[in-house]
Write an enzyme that holds these catalytic residues in place. Structure first.
Site: not given
Ligand code: ACO
Length: 355
Positions: A246, A302
């Site tokens: 998140h 989610e």
């Molecule tokens: N699984 C694996 N790795 C992850 C995940 C995940 N679910 N979430 C983040 N990471 C990793 C990223 O790949 C990134 O790695 P990197 O630095 O090597 O590229 C690192 O953690 C940081 O990620 P960011 O993209 O900076 O995190 P951000 O704050 O943008 O992401 C998000 C938030 C988009 C929700 C992300 O965690 C994600 O894609 N989750 C999966 C999709 C999901 O569950 N979405 C629902 C969110 S809840 C809602 O909106 C109601």
């Protein structure tokens, strides 16, 4: 410049506080745990809209106005439904909301909020080759949605579970779809346009489009023995695990636990789905910690949304439209708040192209 606008404050709000470090969500002074499953959709909508909209937002007025809005939306189905042929449910909902008129006499926040369950039920029934069912003004939004989908009242525990889910996701700070709604509202384009834009932002898998893929993931894993191997392979490929991570929460999303409680109540004893999902969650959290030791990645809303909606028999394609049915209350409350501020949202970009 902050990529992703991380940490940038773009508005003051009385609507909610998302405390990502403590894992707390406060909605107009109440922790989400004191609202979801405790107060109804209509009561929390009245709470969110009160003193921001031009209406007297008592739960009774809200219930009556939403019932009227459902009827108005039902009368529009003849014109709107044919245009959704061949579209997915979320595309169909986008199409139908965009078909509502700014000239409507009913307050537009009621209109869009009441229209969404009517449109969802009509899309689902049409998709199954069935005729739409008219709304019932005596019911709340959650119970009526289930009734319009099934052509009969749902069990009380299902009505309770859907209502609790909708309240859980109703409002959540400056998320991407709410921000989109506020940008549009700041141009004075109005409530309906703001909600259509917000829905478009919600649709993406990084925001409201994740719960369907959560179930796809559980299906792909299949059995308890395969959990570690499957998740490990995904992370090794650089894939993201749906339902985890998140932008704001650095600890567990408090909404995940609210929904876990809802799904536990809904499931009959002996069902293995919840136990399997918990095992997947446990392993995912352990492997995410190893994979990204510097980035706290926890369960988000989610993951358990997927389980609640699946337990109620909704097909996956309806998950994001149902999320919109809850979140529309937050979107419209933010629209009122933004309109009051009166300031056009207009940031800047830095030119890095050819000179
Ligand atoms: N699984 C694996 N790795 C992850 C995940 C995940 N679910 N979430 C983040 N990471 C990793 C990223 O790949 C990134 O790695 P990197 O630095 O090597 O590229 C690192 O953690 C940081 O990620 P960011 O993209 O900076 O995190 P951000 O704050 O943008 O992401 C998000 C938030 C988009 C929700 C992300 O965690 C994600 O894609 N989750 C999966 C999709 C999901 O569950 N979405 C629902 C969110 S809840 C809602 O909106 C109601």
């Amino acid at each position: 410049m902050k990529a992703g606008l991380d940490g940038v404050v773009v508005a003051e709000t009385v609507l909610s506080e998302v405390d990502g470090d403590k894992g707390r969500l406060i909605i107009r002074g109440f922790p989400v745990e004191q609202l979801a499953g405790v107060r109804s959709y209509e009561e929390v909508a009245a709470l969110l809209w009160s003193e921001l909209s031009p209406e007297q937002e008592t739960p009774e007025n809200v219930s009556a106005a939403l019932a009227q809005a459902r009827q108005t939306a039902f009368e529009r189905l003849k014109q709107l439904l044919p245009a959704t042929a061949g579209l997915s449910f979320i595309e169909g909902l986008r199409m139908m909301l965009a078909g509502l008129s700014d000239a409507s006499e009913l307050s537009h926040h009621y209109l869009v909020t009441g229209a969404i369950p009517v449109f969802i039920a009509a899309l689902a029934r049409t998709g199954a080759g069935l005729a739409p069912v008219a709304p019932d003004a005596a019911l709340g939004q959650a119970a009526d949605l289930l009734r319009m989908m099934r052509a009969e009242r749902a069990r009380p525990e299902e009505e309770y579970a859907l209502d609790a889910y909708l309240v859980t996701v109703m409002e959540h700070g400056m998320n991407a779809s709410t921000f989109a709604a506020r940008v549009i509202a700041s141009t004075q384009a109005g409530v309906i346009s703001s909600v259509v834009g917000a829905l478009c932002a919600l649709k993406g898998p990084l925001h409201g489009g994740a719960p369907g893929p959560v179930l796809d993931m559980l299906d792909a894993i299949g059995t308890t023995e395969r959990i570690t191997e499957w998740i490990g392979a995904q992370l090794a490929q650089g894939a993201r695990l749906m339902g985890f991570g998140h932008r704001i929460y650095r600890v567990r999303d408090p909404r995940a636990d609210v929904l876990k409680g809802v799904v536990a109540r809904l499931r009959s004893a002996g069902s293995g789905r919840l136990a399997f999902a918990e095992a997947v969650e446990q392993t995912a959290l352990e492997l995410l910690k190893e994979h990204k030791p510097d980035r706290p990645l926890h369960t988000n809303v989610e993951f358990y949304t997927a389980l609640v909606l699946d337990a109620m028999g909704f097909e996956r394609e309806l998950f994001t439209p149902l999320f919109a049915m809850g979140r529309v209350v937050g979107w419209t409350a933010h629209v009122f708040e933004q309109e009051r501020s009166g300031r056009l949202l207009r940031p800047q970009s830095r030119y890095v192209g050819a000179s």
